[in-house]
Design an enzyme around this catalytic site. Structure first.
Site, PDB file in Angstrom:
ATOM      1  N   ASN A   9       0.867  -1.190   0.000  1.00 59.63           N
ATOM      2  CA  ASN A   9       0.000   0.000   0.000  1.00 59.63           C
ATOM      3  C   ASN A   9       0.898   1.232   0.000  1.00 59.63           C
ATOM      4  O   ASN A   9       1.481   1.576   1.023  1.00 59.63           O
ATOM      5  CB  ASN A   9      -0.888  -0.048   1.256  1.00 59.63           C
ATOM      6  N   TRP A  10       0.991   1.872  -1.165  1.00 58.86           N
ATOM      7  CA  TRP A  10       1.927   2.998  -1.290  1.00 58.86           C
ATOM      8  C   TRP A  10       1.440   4.246  -0.557  1.00 58.86           C
ATOM      9  O   TRP A  10       2.191   5.190  -0.393  1.00 58.86           O
ATOM     10  CB  TRP A  10       2.129   3.353  -2.769  1.00 58.86           C
ATOM     11  N   LYS A  11       0.159   4.255  -0.181  1.00 59.39           N
ATOM     12  CA  LYS A  11      -0.447   5.466   0.426  1.00 59.39           C
ATOM     13  C   LYS A  11      -0.189   6.660  -0.497  1.00 59.39           C
ATOM     14  O   LYS A  11      -0.147   6.482  -1.711  1.00 59.39           O
ATOM     15  CB  LYS A  11       0.087   5.659   1.847  1.00 59.39           C
ATOM     16  N   HIS A  97      -9.339   1.319   5.204  1.00 56.86           N
ATOM     17  CA  HIS A  97      -8.042   1.454   5.880  1.00 56.86           C
ATOM     18  C   HIS A  97      -8.195   2.396   7.074  1.00 56.86           C
ATOM     19  O   HIS A  97      -8.979   3.347   7.031  1.00 56.86           O
ATOM     20  CB  HIS A  97      -6.999   1.994   4.894  1.00 56.86           C
ATOM     21  N   GLU A  99      -6.480   4.759   8.139  1.00 54.88           N
ATOM     22  CA  GLU A  99      -6.270   6.186   7.851  1.00 54.88           C
ATOM     23  C   GLU A  99      -7.525   6.797   7.242  1.00 54.88           C
ATOM     24  O   GLU A  99      -7.849   7.960   7.491  1.00 54.88           O
ATOM     25  CB  GLU A  99      -5.046   6.359   6.930  1.00 54.88           C
ATOM     26  N   GLU A 169      -5.252  -5.023  10.890  1.00 59.03           N
ATOM     27  CA  GLU A 169      -4.229  -3.985  11.066  1.00 59.03           C
ATOM     28  C   GLU A 169      -4.474  -3.227  12.360  1.00 59.03           C
ATOM     29  O   GLU A 169      -5.266  -2.279  12.390  1.00 59.03           O
ATOM     30  CB  GLU A 169      -4.289  -2.992   9.901  1.00 59.03           C
ATOM     31  N   GLY A 175       2.620   2.168  10.827  1.00 63.44           N
ATOM     32  CA  GLY A 175       3.574   3.267  10.659  1.00 63.44           C
ATOM     33  C   GLY A 175       4.345   3.625  11.917  1.00 63.44           C
ATOM     34  O   GLY A 175       5.005   4.659  11.981  1.00 63.44           O
ATOM     35  N   SER A 215       3.590  -2.236  10.410  1.00 62.32           N
ATOM     36  CA  SER A 215       5.043  -2.311  10.607  1.00 62.32           C
ATOM     37  C   SER A 215       5.637  -3.664  10.211  1.00 62.32           C
ATOM     38  O   SER A 215       6.515  -4.189  10.888  1.00 62.32           O
ATOM     39  CB  SER A 215       5.400  -1.944  12.050  1.00 62.32           C
ATOM     40  N   GLY A 236       2.941  -1.081   4.345  1.00 59.78           N
ATOM     41  CA  GLY A 236       3.023   0.344   4.034  1.00 59.78           C
ATOM     42  C   GLY A 236       4.466   0.743   3.806  1.00 59.78           C
ATOM     43  O   GLY A 236       5.025   0.555   2.721  1.00 59.78           O
ATOM     44  N   GLY A 237       5.104   1.272   4.856  1.00 63.01           N
ATOM     45  CA  GLY A 237       6.462   1.815   4.743  1.00 63.01           C
ATOM     46  C   GLY A 237       7.451   0.934   3.993  1.00 63.01           C
ATOM     47  O   GLY A 237       8.189   1.417   3.126  1.00 63.01           O
TER      48      GLY A 237
HETATM   49  P1  PGA Z   1       3.009   0.229   7.753  1.00 61.23           P
HETATM   50  O1  PGA Z   1       1.546   0.480   7.148  1.00 61.23           O
HETATM   51  O2  PGA Z   1       3.543  -1.023   7.124  1.00 61.23           O
HETATM   52  O3  PGA Z   1       3.801   1.458   7.335  1.00 61.23           O
HETATM   53  O4  PGA Z   1       2.862   0.115   9.209  1.00 61.23           O
HETATM   54  C1  PGA Z   1       0.675  -0.593   7.003  1.00 61.23           C
HETATM   55  C2  PGA Z   1      -0.635  -0.119   6.430  1.00 61.23           C
HETATM   56  O5  PGA Z   1      -1.064   0.985   6.734  1.00 61.23           O
HETATM   57  O6  PGA Z   1      -1.291  -0.856   5.662  1.00 61.23           O
END
Ligand code: PGA
Length: 260
Positions: A9-11, A97, A99, A169, A175, A215, A236-237
């Site tokens: 997930n590149w966000k 998600h 966010e 999640e 993050g 993470s 994500g990251g």
């Molecule tokens: P993260 O994000 O790997 O940076 O913790 C995961 C996500 O939001 O799907």
């Protein structure tokens, strides 16, 4: 047998031009060392077309989107619909998600409409659920997961449910560099399967893929996938660098390639 699924997930990262360069490099890595798990990248809407072109017809990497709107078309300024994503070659779409829930006020009803819109157009939704740190601390994790599953999936047919993937999640792990422990992830995945068995069917509970997200790194993916409760990861990251995403794919392939 549930095939392991690794989703990046590149966000809100990478322009369309940056995405092209990234995908050329990632694709070359994956073709040189084929992954034996399913791989998906979910770039921002603005980079979907350039990613599709950079992947080409023969890439094993599939395309996903990070969100969608539930109507097909119309006066919804700024929104993107399921037919638009389908037309760009998307196969998966992330829905709900954390966010989107916390920053954009998404909850139950809207999330379910998005799931239904995705399914109606042949997109496979990845429903994200998870508790906050306060909810974990006050012992309500299972209730939160149960409620979020009901909100997102209630009333769906067995056939529709069979196209849904769940991503567990925990909000406090996203993050933050603080992943859930394997025990915490496995316990949550078991709860999710129990809810699916009770509300849908034991067969659905058994066949639904449940990813862990929060993470995930090249260092912890192996221990997470060591449990057969964990059917992959939403990343994500660590998906923003070719090296770390490709390494996660390689480690996942080595740990759990059965069924592909
Ligand atoms: P993260 O994000 O790997 O940076 O913790 C995961 C996500 O939001 O799907």
């Amino acid at each position: 047998m549930r095939t392991v699924l690794i989703v990046g997930n590149w966000k809100m990262n990478k322009t369309a031009s940056e995405a092209t360069l990234f995908i050329r490099e990632l694709n070359a890595r994956v073709l040189a060392q084929p992954a034996r798990v399913e791989l998906v990248v979910a770039p921002p809407f603005t980079a979907l077309e350039s990613v599709r072109i950079a992947l080409g017809a023969s890439s094993p990497i599939q395309l996903g989107a990070q969100d969608l709107f539930w109507e097909d078309h119309g006066a919804y300024t700024g929104e993107v619909s399921a037919p638009m994503l389908k037309d760009l070659g998307c196969r998966y779409v992330i829905v709900g998600h954390s966010e989107r829930r916390t920053l954009f006020g998404e909850q139950g009803d809207r999330i379910q409409k998005k799931i239904r819109a995705a399914l109606n157009h042949g997109l496979r939704p990845i429903l994200c659920i998870g508790e906050t740190l306060a909810e974990r601390d006050n012992g309500t994790t299972d209730n939160v997961l149960t409620q979020q599953l009901h909100d997102g999936l209630s009333g769906l047919t067995t056939e529709a449910l069979s196209a849904v993937t769940i991503a567990y999640e925990p909000v406090w792990a996203i993050g933050t560099g603080k992943s859930a422990t394997v025990e915490q992830a496995v316990a949550a995945h078991r709860t999710i399967r129990r809810v699916l068995a009770a509300t849908a069917s034991p067969a659905i509970a058994d066949s639904t893929r449940i990813l862990y997200g929060g993470s995930v790194t090249p260092q912890n993916i192996e221990s997470l996938l060591a449990s057969d409760q964990v059917d992959g990861a939403l990343i994500g990251g660590a998906c923003l660098q070719v090296e770390s995403f490709a390494t996660i794919a390689t480690v996942a392939s080595a740990t759990r390639s059965i069924g592909v």
